[in-house]
Structure formats: structure tokens, C-alpha cells
Design an enzyme around this catalytic site. Structure first.
Site, PDB file in Angstrom:
ATOM      1  CG  HIS A  61      -0.478   0.246   2.524  1.00 35.92           C
ATOM      2  ND1 HIS A  61      -0.323   1.522   3.029  1.00 35.92           N
ATOM      3  CD2 HIS A  61      -0.111  -0.606   3.511  1.00 35.92           C
ATOM      4  CE1 HIS A  61       0.118   1.442   4.276  1.00 35.92           C
ATOM      5  NE2 HIS A  61       0.264   0.179   4.591  1.00 35.92           N
ATOM      6  CG  ASP A 174       2.360   1.356   8.007  1.00 40.66           C
ATOM      7  OD1 ASP A 174       2.085   0.801   6.934  1.00 40.66           O
ATOM      8  OD2 ASP A 174       1.602   1.352   8.992  1.00 40.66           O
ATOM      9  CD  GLU A 203      -3.032  -1.114   5.093  1.00 38.73           C
ATOM     10  OE1 GLU A 203      -2.854  -2.130   5.795  1.00 38.73           O
ATOM     11  OE2 GLU A 203      -2.780   0.038   5.507  1.00 38.73           O
ATOM     12  CD  GLU A 204      -2.024   2.930   7.217  1.00 37.96           C
ATOM     13  OE1 GLU A 204      -2.750   2.481   8.125  1.00 37.96           O
ATOM     14  OE2 GLU A 204      -0.805   2.730   7.177  1.00 37.96           O
ATOM     15  CG  ASP A 226       1.868  -3.275   5.708  1.00 36.40           C
ATOM     16  OD1 ASP A 226       2.444  -2.360   6.322  1.00 36.40           O
ATOM     17  OD2 ASP A 226       0.684  -3.184   5.318  1.00 36.40           O
ATOM     18  CG  HIS A 317       0.066   4.038  12.206  1.00 31.89           C
ATOM     19  ND1 HIS A 317      -1.307   3.944  12.206  1.00 31.89           N
ATOM     20  CD2 HIS A 317       0.478   3.282  11.163  1.00 31.89           C
ATOM     21  CE1 HIS A 317      -1.702   3.165  11.203  1.00 31.89           C
ATOM     22  NE2 HIS A 317      -0.620   2.743  10.567  1.00 31.89           N
TER      23      HIS A 317
END
Length: 342
Positions: A61, A174, A203-204, A226, A317
Site C-alpha cells: 500500500h 508504513d 489501505e489505512e 508491509d 504510525h
């Protein structure tokens, strides 16, 4: 390293992944037989194999967590909402860039009520993002509206740094790490199979791009690429996150306590065999936490055998994630050998 730096620093909040698409297209234009972008925004690079050979999809992603302009108040301050999973406490006093649709990008700082005028009870509580705002220096609403508009995406400002021991720090690892792995595998793989290198969108915020692109391609086998939590720093118990940086990629056996993916034995054994026979270090992970594009892919159509391979990464994140480029290299090697063995 320059490509990893470029991927990290490029903006790409969910729904606005165009700059990452451009990087992937540039990097794979001399590798892939065909590159296309679908109606969702997913980019698909196809490296054709032999007729009647298996088809394999590599899905990474492209999107990162971020913010969006929600409201502009009378004094020109920006009220925002979050896009993706964000811990409120990491937002305080961050500098950000608002990617304006009416002009040049605008730099701002996230502010809130200062501690000097808060009660003792307030000081002991985490400030919620709804109680924060962004200061862009505007004197009033009219001036602010000439600079930004409601709906503009917002990224966190960060540097990219090379650490000792072949580690790197930056924002959006990420999942720009997964994008890097996907591109490198497509460059190196030598197989009779047709391989699709896919950069997925959103994706998130719900694994959205993976759902549509896997329906379109319907591959015989898929790998979601990922990152995963690295549990090798203070504050984490060993049994909470046993995967650690520097010991190879994590082969995911289950995530979200099985609500996400439960990897089929055939896919698990393929990856383990590739690691064992080629002296590639790897780790096995069973996770209670989040999930990946693999969850959406393996439930598509009649079901697609899917594996998830993730690079251990600290501080996921946040704008300051850290990973090992040795782990990244071993992830590339593991996936490449698994595909070559088909």
C-alpha cells in the site's frame, strides 16, 4: 538509499497517492511489460511470464496516515480530522504541510490550549485531536481561505536520516518500505510466472484498493508486503511483540487474532522453505493487533492464497519510524526466492 529516502519524504495521505504512483512508474518503466493505473488509483506493473504459468501479485500500500482540513474558524485557525489510525498524543506541536488545492503547500503547526492556563486535572489528561488546531499564520478566515480549502490533505513534516547499523528513520515507512520491497522484487525476480507489482491505495482507511485490484487481477497467489511492530525497545514486553529488528522479515501466520488473515499452510511452507534453503533469516509472527491488505486479498472471489511478509519497524504510525535496511534486503530476497521456486 536515495530511493527509500524519496519514498519516505513524498506525500501520500490515503486518497492522494499520486506522487508514489509516479515514483513506482518511473522505477519500473524499464522492468515491467505493462504499467497501468486503475479507476481506484492502484498502480499495476505487469512482468509477463509464460503461458499457463501461475500468476503472482505483490501488493504494497502506498498511502500514509495523515490529516484533512475540516473547518476554518473566524480567526483563520484550521480544524482538522484524522485520516487513518493516529494516536492523539503524537500530534501535539507537530509541524505539518497542508497540500493546498488553491496554491502552494502551506506549512502549519498543531497547537492547543497551553499548559499555563490549564487546570491540574487537564494537565494529566491526553489532549484529544478534536481539541487541537493548526496555525498557518493567517490573520482571519478570509485570508486562510485564500491559502487552503476544506478537504485539503495534510502530512507530517519529518526528516529522513541514516542511522548506524544500516538503519533508517523517517515518516511513512508504513508502507513505503513495502513499496520499495515490491519494486526491488519485480526488478530481481526470474520466474516463468507472471508477476504483478501493485501499489495499492487507501489501505489505512479500510484496505480499499486491495479489494478492487485483487478482484481485477484474480492471481493464483498473492503476497501483501508491509511493516510490523518491532518489540525491541523499552515499554514493550517480549511476549507482546516478539518480532524484533535485525533478525529478518516477519512471516505472518495470523493477525488481528484471526479476524484478519490465517495464512494457509501451503503459503507458509513456501516462504519457510525459501528462507531455509537460501539461508535467509526470517521470523514467525502471530499477532493480536492490526491487519493488512492480505485480509482483503485472500477473501476475494473464490479465495486467493495469500501470504503477508512484513519488515519489523519501530514507532509505526508516527513521523519518526525506524527500520533496518538489512531486514528490507532479506525481505526482498525471501519473496524473490519464493516466487522463483514456483
Amino acid at each position: 538509499m536515495e530511493l527509500m529516502k524519496e519514498l519516505s519524504l513524498a506525500p501520500g495521505v490515503s486518497g492522494s497517492e499520486e506522487e508514489i504512483v509516479n515514483i513506482i512508474t518511473r522505477e519500473l518503466k524499464d522492468v515491467a511489460d505493462k504499467i497501468e493505473t486503475d479507476s481506484m488509483g492502484n498502480v499495476i506493473a505487469t512482468k509477463k511470464g509464460q503461458k499457463k504459468a501461475p500468476t503472482v501479485m505483490l501488493a504494497a500500500h502506498m498511502d500514509e496516515i495523515g490529516l484533512m482540513v475540516k473547518y476554518i474558524d473566524d480567526n483563520g485557525f484550521i480544524i482538522f480530522t484524522t485520516i487513518g489510525g493516529i494516536n492523539d498524543q503524537m500530534l501535539m506541536n507537530q509541524t505539518v504541510t497542508i497540500h493546498s488545492t488553491v496554491g502552494e503547500p502551506v506549512v502549519g503547526v498543531i497547537g492547543s490550549k497551553p499548559p499555563h492556563v490549564t487546570s491540574p486535572e487537564e494537565r494529566n489528561k491526553i489532549v484529544k485531536y478534536k481539541d487541537m488546531f493548526i496555525d498557518i499564520g493567517a490573520k482571519d478566515k478570509e485570508e486562510a481561505e485564500k491559502m487552503v480549502k476544506i478537504g485539503d490533505k495534510i502530512t507530517f513534516n519529518s526528516i529522513f536520516a541514516e542511522y548506524p547499523n544500516n538503519r533508517v528513520m523517517g515518516k511513512a515507512l508504513d508502507n513505503r518500505v513495502g513499496c520499495y520491497v515490491m519494486m526491488e522484487v519485480l526488478k530481481r525476480v526470474d520466474t516463468r510466472a507472471t508477476v504483478y507489482g501493485v501499489g495499492t491505495v487507501q489501505e489505512e482507511v479500510g484496505l480499499k484498493g486491495a479489494k478492487t485490484v485483487s478482484f481485477k487481477l484474480n492471481p493464483d497467489l498473492a503476497f501483501a508486503l508491509d511493516v510490523t511492530l518491532s518489540g525491541d525497545h523499552p515499554g514493550i514486553k517480549k511476549d507482546e511483540a516478539p518480532v524484533v529488528m535485525g533478525e529478518g522479515p516477519a512471516v505472518i501466520l495470523a493477525d488481528a487474532s484471526g479476524r484478519g488473515i490465517l495464512t494457509q499452510d501451503s503459503v507458509k511452507n513456501l516462504l519457510i522453505k525459501a528462507g531455509d534453503e537460501n539461508d535467509i533469516p526470517y521470523q514467525l509472527e502471530v499477532s493480536d493487533g492490526g491487519t493488512t491488505d492480505g485480509t482483503a486479498i485472500h477473501l476475494t472471489r473464490e479465495g486467493i492464497p495469500t501470504g503477508v511478509v512484513s519488515v519489523p519497524t519501530r514507532y509505526i504510525h508516527t513521523p519518526v519510524s525506524v527500520c533496518s535496511m538489512d531486514d528490507v534486503e532479506n525481505t526482498i530476497r525471501l519473496i524473490t526466492e519464493a516466487i522463483n521456486s514456483l
